[in-house]
Design a protein around this motif. Structure first.
Motif, PDB file in Angstrom:
ATOM      1  N   LEU A  83       0.860  -1.186   0.000  1.00 41.62           N
ATOM      2  CA  LEU A  83       0.000   0.000   0.000  1.00 41.62           C
ATOM      3  C   LEU A  83       0.898   1.239   0.000  1.00 41.62           C
ATOM      4  O   LEU A  83       1.873   1.310   0.737  1.00 41.62           O
ATOM      5  CB  LEU A  83      -0.884  -0.009   1.251  1.00 41.62           C
ATOM      6  N   GLU A  84       0.549   2.199  -0.849  1.00 39.71           N
ATOM      7  CA  GLU A  84       1.332   3.438  -0.915  1.00 39.71           C
ATOM      8  C   GLU A  84       0.869   4.368   0.205  1.00 39.71           C
ATOM      9  O   GLU A  84      -0.210   4.938   0.126  1.00 39.71           O
ATOM     10  CB  GLU A  84       1.132   4.116  -2.273  1.00 39.71           C
ATOM     11  N   VAL A  85       1.701   4.496   1.229  1.00 35.84           N
ATOM     12  CA  VAL A  85       1.369   5.360   2.363  1.00 35.84           C
ATOM     13  C   VAL A  85       2.283   6.582   2.305  1.00 35.84           C
ATOM     14  O   VAL A  85       3.495   6.446   2.292  1.00 35.84           O
ATOM     15  CB  VAL A  85       1.574   4.590   3.688  1.00 35.84           C
ATOM     16  N   TYR A  86       1.684   7.758   2.261  1.00 38.26           N
ATOM     17  CA  TYR A  86       2.471   8.966   2.003  1.00 38.26           C
ATOM     18  C   TYR A  86       2.688   9.856   3.220  1.00 38.26           C
ATOM     19  O   TYR A  86       3.675  10.586   3.278  1.00 38.26           O
ATOM     20  CB  TYR A  86       1.810   9.794   0.894  1.00 38.26           C
ATOM     21  N   GLY A  87       1.772   9.861   4.175  1.00 45.75           N
ATOM     22  CA  GLY A  87       1.902  10.837   5.263  1.00 45.75           C
ATOM     23  C   GLY A  87       1.898  12.248   4.674  1.00 45.75           C
ATOM     24  O   GLY A  87       1.192  12.522   3.715  1.00 45.75           O
ATOM     25  N   PRO A  88       2.756  13.141   5.195  1.00 43.59           N
ATOM     26  CA  PRO A  88       2.780  14.502   4.637  1.00 43.59           C
ATOM     27  C   PRO A  88       3.790  14.645   3.491  1.00 43.59           C
ATOM     28  O   PRO A  88       4.106  15.765   3.100  1.00 43.59           O
ATOM     29  CB  PRO A  88       3.211  15.341   5.837  1.00 43.59           C
ATOM     30  N   THR A  89       4.306  13.522   2.984  1.00 51.04           N
ATOM     31  CA  THR A  89       5.389  13.608   2.001  1.00 51.04           C
ATOM     32  C   THR A  89       4.888  13.261   0.596  1.00 51.04           C
ATOM     33  O   THR A  89       3.720  12.978   0.397  1.00 51.04           O
ATOM     34  CB  THR A  89       6.521  12.637   2.381  1.00 51.04           C
ATOM     35  N   LEU A  90       5.845  13.236  -0.334  1.00 51.09           N
ATOM     36  CA  LEU A  90       5.502  12.904  -1.725  1.00 51.09           C
ATOM     37  C   LEU A  90       5.910  11.481  -2.073  1.00 51.09           C
ATOM     38  O   LEU A  90       5.710  11.042  -3.194  1.00 51.09           O
ATOM     39  CB  LEU A  90       6.229  13.866  -2.678  1.00 51.09           C
ATOM     40  N   GLN A  91       6.547  10.785  -1.140  1.00 54.54           N
ATOM     41  CA  GLN A  91       7.081   9.457  -1.442  1.00 54.54           C
ATOM     42  C   GLN A  91       7.115   8.634  -0.157  1.00 54.54           C
ATOM     43  O   GLN A  91       7.601   9.125   0.872  1.00 54.54           O
ATOM     44  CB  GLN A  91       8.515   9.621  -1.953  1.00 54.54           C
ATOM     45  N   PRO A  92       6.640   7.397  -0.172  1.00 52.59           N
ATOM     46  CA  PRO A  92       6.699   6.586   1.043  1.00 52.59           C
ATOM     47  C   PRO A  92       8.117   6.443   1.597  1.00 52.59           C
ATOM     48  O   PRO A  92       8.322   6.428   2.817  1.00 52.59           O
ATOM     49  CB  PRO A  92       6.156   5.229   0.583  1.00 52.59           C
ATOM     50  N   LEU A  93       9.101   6.376   0.703  1.00 51.77           N
ATOM     51  CA  LEU A  93      10.491   6.256   1.166  1.00 51.77           C
ATOM     52  C   LEU A  93      10.907   7.489   1.963  1.00 51.77           C
ATOM     53  O   LEU A  93      11.632   7.395   2.963  1.00 51.77           O
ATOM     54  CB  LEU A  93      11.419   6.127  -0.050  1.00 51.77           C
ATOM     55  N   GLU A  94      10.448   8.634   1.496  1.00 49.82           N
ATOM     56  CA  GLU A  94      10.768   9.895   2.177  1.00 49.82           C
ATOM     57  C   GLU A  94      10.156   9.897   3.578  1.00 49.82           C
ATOM     58  O   GLU A  94      10.806  10.309   4.544  1.00 49.82           O
ATOM     59  CB  GLU A  94      10.196  11.037   1.329  1.00 49.82           C
ATOM     60  N   LEU A  95       8.926   9.383   3.660  1.00 48.20           N
ATOM     61  CA  LEU A  95       8.241   9.317   4.955  1.00 48.20           C
ATOM     62  C   LEU A  95       8.987   8.376   5.900  1.00 48.20           C
ATOM     63  O   LEU A  95       9.213   8.704   7.079  1.00 48.20           O
ATOM     64  CB  LEU A  95       6.801   8.831   4.723  1.00 48.20           C
ATOM     65  N   ALA A  96       9.384   7.214   5.369  1.00 44.38           N
ATOM     66  CA  ALA A  96      10.115   6.243   6.205  1.00 44.38           C
ATOM     67  C   ALA A  96      11.416   6.866   6.712  1.00 44.38           C
ATOM     68  O   ALA A  96      11.783   6.717   7.887  1.00 44.38           O
ATOM     69  CB  ALA A  96      10.400   4.979   5.395  1.00 44.38           C
ATOM     70  N   ALA A  97      12.121   7.589   5.837  1.00 37.62           N
ATOM     71  CA  ALA A  97      13.392   8.205   6.227  1.00 37.62           C
ATOM     72  C   ALA A  97      13.165   9.299   7.263  1.00 37.62           C
ATOM     73  O   ALA A  97      13.922   9.433   8.231  1.00 37.62           O
ATOM     74  CB  ALA A  97      14.080   8.777   5.001  1.00 37.62           C
ATOM     75  N   MET A  98      12.096  10.072   7.078  1.00 34.25           N
ATOM     76  CA  MET A  98      11.817  11.188   7.990  1.00 34.25           C
ATOM     77  C   MET A  98      11.557  10.665   9.404  1.00 34.25           C
ATOM     78  O   MET A  98      12.065  11.221  10.385  1.00 34.25           O
ATOM     79  CB  MET A  98      10.591  11.918   7.460  1.00 34.25           C
ATOM     80  N   LEU A  99      10.785   9.594   9.509  1.00 34.32           N
ATOM     81  CA  LEU A  99      10.490   9.038  10.830  1.00 34.32           C
ATOM     82  C   LEU A  99      11.745   8.416  11.441  1.00 34.32           C
ATOM     83  O   LEU A  99      11.997   8.550  12.634  1.00 34.32           O
ATOM     84  CB  LEU A  99       9.368   7.995  10.724  1.00 34.32           C
ATOM     85  N   ALA A 100      12.552   7.756  10.588  1.00 36.14           N
ATOM     86  CA  ALA A 100      13.791   7.144  11.092  1.00 36.14           C
ATOM     87  C   ALA A 100      14.760   8.208  11.589  1.00 36.14           C
ATOM     88  O   ALA A 100      15.546   7.960  12.510  1.00 36.14           O
ATOM     89  CB  ALA A 100      14.437   6.307   9.991  1.00 36.14           C
ATOM     90  N   MET A 101      14.704   9.398  11.001  1.00 30.82           N
ATOM     91  CA  MET A 101      15.612  10.473  11.420  1.00 30.82           C
ATOM     92  C   MET A 101      15.357  10.907  12.858  1.00 30.82           C
ATOM     93  O   MET A 101      16.266  11.370  13.545  1.00 30.82           O
ATOM     94  CB  MET A 101      15.414  11.695  10.509  1.00 30.82           C
ATOM     95  N   MET A 102      14.113  10.822  13.283  1.00 30.16           N
ATOM     96  CA  MET A 102      13.791  11.286  14.634  1.00 30.16           C
ATOM     97  C   MET A 102      13.955  10.187  15.681  1.00 30.16           C
ATOM     98  O   MET A 102      13.884  10.443  16.880  1.00 30.16           O
ATOM     99  CB  MET A 102      12.349  11.820  14.664  1.00 30.16           C
ATOM    100  N   LEU A 103      14.166   8.952  15.203  1.00 33.23           N
ATOM    101  CA  LEU A 103      14.286   7.824  16.128  1.00 33.23           C
ATOM    102  C   LEU A 103      15.443   7.995  17.128  1.00 33.23           C
ATOM    103  O   LEU A 103      15.259   7.741  18.321  1.00 33.23           O
ATOM    104  CB  LEU A 103      14.448   6.539  15.303  1.00 33.23           C
ATOM    105  N   PRO A 104      16.631   8.430  16.688  1.00 35.85           N
ATOM    106  CA  PRO A 104      17.727   8.569  17.660  1.00 35.85           C
ATOM    107  C   PRO A 104      17.392   9.530  18.795  1.00 35.85           C
ATOM    108  O   PRO A 104      17.755   9.279  19.949  1.00 35.85           O
ATOM    109  CB  PRO A 104      18.883   9.122  16.822  1.00 35.85           C
ATOM    110  N   PHE A 105      16.686  10.624  18.485  1.00 35.72           N
ATOM    111  CA  PHE A 105      16.343  11.580  19.546  1.00 35.72           C
ATOM    112  C   PHE A 105      15.374  10.943  20.537  1.00 35.72           C
ATOM    113  O   PHE A 105      15.478  11.171  21.739  1.00 35.72           O
ATOM    114  CB  PHE A 105      15.732  12.845  18.932  1.00 35.72           C
TER     115      PHE A 105
END
Lengths: 254, 729
Positions: free
Chosen positions: B443-465
């Protein structure tokens, strides 16, 4: 390093700064002077693939075979043989022409997922100053030829030559196959080529890019070199103090 | 003289080594006989076409073509293309090219291969009768609808490329003639192959060897000089760094009276930055085009960055004292500017080709976007203060949790709150493939982004914090909240069903564990099962779907993996064409050429080795800056720097998985985190009140100065310690 320090460095190294500014201006001028070779002309011409008794004037004629033939034509027109004829008609050397197509509608299927061998050929063709694209319409026996060239006039000349060149190729094939005149495929140009100017604003953008690119790299080089020198001096002082300290400690321990 | 030589000796050795490496990059040495042979980096190509026709030509006579006949001819073209790939044909072509018993490599037709299934069974191939020489490659292409065969050759020289194409055409003609001789057809039914002109040939990369050698020389020189420099001044640098980090104020110490740090500030810029960060997380800004004519691209972020820049310039011009943004050039700034300059020059040197390919306007747009990244970084790095970093980190984790919740809602209910709600206020263009299933059933899940990969990366970026927040939380309540945040970020990530959503978090955990092994692994051991349960409850079946894509049997055969590896060969001509500076920044349009899903590959093509090295340099500069703070004495600064380090490293890894720079959410966030790293290396500014330039004090006055106003001294006593719990730790 603060902003005012950077300005101080640039003022101190005024010769180097002057050289960088001169290089940046020279790069801008070079881009401006060479911009006449940037292709800014575009022209389109349309060709109807027809029969001698014109499909447009005959209610009994089924256009489907002609539509199918137009699609084949659009591909044949990208070949070197037809391009050579077009070049001859336009007075342009054949190696300055490159063509792509046929494309039908919006799906540029032939250009997607291109393997290395085909991509190599596309890259070699990037140098050509005249780019021709042939699009066969989905539901009409019409081929639209789009030509991009150095100027509007050049592009129009080649676009008009598309009909002449293709006609010459077809005539040769008909002569070779002794095609009866009533069976001959007939090409008709639908009016003269329409031409216009494109990419005009990109020239200014490229001039600004040249100026900024050289200026930024030059300033970074000057500031980076000076920062490295300062850091070197600072570290040398610290190293010297540390060594003195070490010697003092070892003398005390003796 | 001796001392000078002693100092110059390592440098001379380094230059000699660099020259040797450059030579080995360009040439292959042999011992018997002793000689240097050019390496096979030169590619040449040739292209020709054959029309499958009848004696009375289809292009000449209207009588010839019936639909049935056209289909038949197209089918014959396909048969001929397949014949030319047979062992016998490729061996014949090899012999004719003088390759002895080696065959040429033949493949195709690629135009017909667009509808592929995802998983192909791997069967063992029979032993090859003769070896294939992959430097001699023939590609046959037909589209299945037209009676035309395209023959492409790629060989080490233009002459052999032409010979290969001509040989293939001649071989095909002989084959068809042989078949017709054996079974003579009626004259009008006989196939006639028409060669449509001489092959068009040329060398793809005439300058590649020298450019590669030059780059190797400069790279060895730069790396060697850096190592020599580090070795020479290692002790002094460590001493200075120790002094610098030791002199920094501790973030856990109470702030001075009137510290003016966000959110307890009247400075406008931090508030605007907070608003911008909120926009990055909550608004699909890249899908919103404002209905006004602007000189820049009309997407929402561009005018906001312009407004931000104007505000920043006003602050620089009008304010003095601590409230004024402090603009300092660091190695990160240096690398970012160098990357921008290389991007500009890559466009300039290819201006003619870009205009010819109608790609100049695309490049100008992308350069404008890159400029907005650079401006954004300069602003954030000059505005952020060390004490504001934990608060912004907490804000970002909170916003990322909201995004994760929205993503989970979209995954479970097929309702994207970001696009749907903003679409009621602003003109939002939904991406193609919105709420649909992709080619491998995800399923193509976009969130507030234009690409699911971008969304996955964005969430992963905040994981360390979030992880660092959980590790250092002062109270049980806060720790539980951070653990829930970690679970939601992971659940939101896997809801995108992208492998990146698991690969990048694993890399993040590995990086954190490298610096804090006991704490991080302890947390994973204690809470691993709880996290798995929470993820499963939030996004049922999503984790299993991602894990199944990473299973050994699937990871190498899934289209998403094979397509990525297939690109390495396919883009070789593009890389070798302009190895140093590329073909122009972001000019490789994925819609026109191919989707690369790899930022490094994209940069190698568009800005060359120099640009790709600068891009890597940005990451290295950020990581080096963070590393020093991680090893510093302040635990709070160290923890935040570690989280930022992991975030930057995560995007370094994600750059190999998708084209990061094409999707603005990730670069903006990356640069914000990079600016946080720089802020953590700075002391908190003295508590000088904000003044306009009209009231600027005399030189030497103010904090750190000697002549303080005796009537209005700055407070020397620290304010009473606040009982409020710190924001992140």
């Amino acid at each position: 390093m603060e902003l005012n320090e950077i300005f101080k460095i640039l003022r101190k190294r005024w010769i180097a700064t002057g050289v960088v500014v001169a290089l940046a201006v020279a790069a801008t001028l070079a881009v401006r002077m060479s911009s006449h070779s940037v292709p800014t002309g575009v022209a389109t011409a349309q060709i109807l693939v027809d029969s001698p008794s014109s499909e447009l004037a005959n209610l009994n004629q089924d256009p489907t075979p002609l539509i199918s033939r137009a699609s084949v034509f659009a591909q044949v027109m990208t070949s070197n043989t037809v391009l050579a004829e077009i070049g001859k008609a336009a007075g342009v050397p054949a190696d300055q022409l490159t063509a792509s197509g046929p494309f039908s509608g919006s799906g540029e299927v032939l250009n997607t997922i291109t393997p290395a061998e085909a991509r190599s050929s596309q890259i070699v063709a990037e140098k050509a100053p005249y780019r021709l694209t042939f699009v066969a319409q989905q539901d009409e026996p019409v081929i639209t030829a789009t030509v991009q060239g150095p100027t509007e006039l050049d592009a129009a000349r080649v676009a008009n030559a598309v009909y002449t060149g293709t006609r010459a190729y077809v005539d040769a094939a008909q002569r070779e196959g002794h095609t009866p005149s009533e069976h001959k495929v007939t090409l008709r140009q639908l009016g003269p080529a329409e031409a216009g100017v494109v990419n005009h604003s990109s020239r200014t953008a490229m001039e600004i890019a040249a100026l900024l690119g050289v200026l930024i790299l030059g300033v970074l080089a000057i500031v980076g070199f000076e920062a490295l020198r300062r850091r070197d001096r600072e570290l040398a002082g610290v190293q010297h103090d540390l060594e003195l300290e070490l010697r003092r400690h070892s003398a005390q321990s003796w | 003289m001796t001392g000078g030589w002693r100092r110059a000796r390592p440098l001379a050795a380094l230059v000699a080594l660099a020259a040797l490496v450059a030579l080995l990059v360009g040439y292959k040495p042999s011992l018997s006989p002793p000689a240097l042979h050019p390496r096979g980096v030169t590619l040449a190509s040739a292209h020709a076409q054959v029309l499958v026709d009848a004696s009375e030509s289809e292009v000449a006579s209207i009588q010839q073509v019936t639909e049935f006949r056209a289909i038949l001819a197209a089918q014959l073209a396909l048969n001929y293309a397949l014949y030319l790939q047979s062992d016998s044909a490729t061996a014949t072509l090899g012999r004719e090219l003088g390759l002895g018993d080696r065959r040429v490599a033949a493949s195709g037709p690629y135009t017909l291969l667009l509808n592929r299934t995802n998983y192909a069974p791997v069967r063992s191939a029979p032993p090859q009768p003769s070896t294939v020489d992959h430097s001699y490659r023939l590609l046959l292409d037909v589209d299945g609808a037209r009676p035309m065969i395209d023959l492409y050759a790629q060989t080490p020289s233009a002459r052999s490329a032409v010979a290969l194409v001509d040989g293939a055409r001649a071989l095909l003609a002989r084959y068809v003639a042989g078949q017709e001789g054996a079974h003579p057809p009626q004259r009008e039914a006989a196939v006639v192959l028409r060669a449509l002109g001489a092959p068009v040939a040329g060398v793809v990369d005439p300058q590649a060897r020298w450019q590669l050698m030059l780059f190797a020389f400069l790279l060895v020189l730069a790396v060697g000089a850096s190592l020599l420099w580090a070795r020479r001044w290692g002790r002094a640098r460590a001493h200075l760094d120790g002094l610098a980090t030791g002199a920094l104020d501790r973030l856990d110490d109470p702030p001075r009276e009137g510290a003016d740090d966000w959110p307890h500030t009247r400075r406008v810029l931090p508030w605007v930055l907070a608003g911008f960060v909120a926009m990055l997380f909550l608004v699909p800004f890249d899908a919103i085009s404002l209905p006004v004519h602007l000189p820049v691209n009309g997407t929402l972020d561009r005018p906001i960055v312009v407004a931000l820049a104007l505000l920043w310039l006003c602050s620089l011009a009008l304010l003095s004292g601590a409230a004024r943004p402090r603009l300092k050039l660091t190695p990160v700034h240096f690398m970012l500017m160098a990357f921008f300059a290389i991007a500009l020059l890559s466009a300039v040197v290819n201006a003619h080709a870009l205009a010819s390919m109608d790609e100049a306007s695309l490049v100008v747009k992308k350069l404008a976007l890159l400029l907005s990244y650079v401006v954004f970084f300069f602003i954030v790095a000059s505005v952020l203060r060390p004490r504001e970093v934990p608060r912004f980190a907490a804000l970002m984790v909170g916003l990322a949790v909201v995004v994760a919740l929205g993503t989970i809602v979209e995954y479970r209910l097929h309702y994207n709150p970001f696009y749907e709600l903003w679409g009621k206020i602003l003109p939002v263009t939904k991406p193609t493939g919105f709420d649909s299933i992709d080619s491998i059933g995800r399923l193509e899940v976009y969130g507030p982004t234009l690409q699911p990969l971008e969304l996955a990366a964005m969430l992963a970026m905040m994981l360390p914090f979030a992880i660092i927040g959980a590790l250092g939380a002062a109270t049980r309540r806060r720790r539980v909240l951070y653990v829930i945040a970690v679970a939601l970020l992971l659940a939101g990530g896997v809801a995108t069903a992208r492998k990146t959503s698991l690969v990048v978090p694993l890399a993040v955990v590995a990086i954190l564990a490298f610096y804090r092994p006991r704490k991080v692994l302890g947390l994973v051991a204690k809470l691993g099962v709880v996290l798995l349960v929470l993820i499963h409850l939030a996004s049922p079946a999503a984790l299993g779907s991602v894990i199944s894509q990473l299973e050994p049997g699937h990871v190498n055969t899934a289209l998403t993996t094979t397509d990525r590896t297939a690109r390495y060969d396919a883009v070789a001509p593009d890389i070798l064409r302009h190895p140093l500076l590329g073909r122009g920044y972001e000019s490789y349009d994925p819609q026109k050429y191919r989707i690369l899903d790899n930022e490094y590959l994209g940069l190698l093509i568009t800005v060359g080795l120099v640009g790709a090295a600068c891009y890597l340099g940005i990451f290295i500069a950020m990581l080096a800056a963070a590393h020093r703070t991680i090893r510093g004495p302040d635990p709070r600064r160290a923890s935040l720097a570690l989280a930022a380090f992991a975030t930057v490293a995560a995007i370094g890894i994600a750059s190999a998985l998708f084209d990061v720079l094409s999707f603005p959410h990730v670069p903006y966030l990356l640069l914000f985190v990079g600016a946080m790293i720089l802020a953590l290396r700075e002391p908190s500014p003295a508590t000088e009140p904000a003044r306009t330039l009209a009231a600027r004090p005399r030189e030497g006055a103010g904090p750190g100065g000697l002549d303080l106003d005796p009537l209005n001294p700055l407070p020397l006593e620290p304010p009473p310690v606040r009982e409020r719990e710190p924001a992140l730790v």
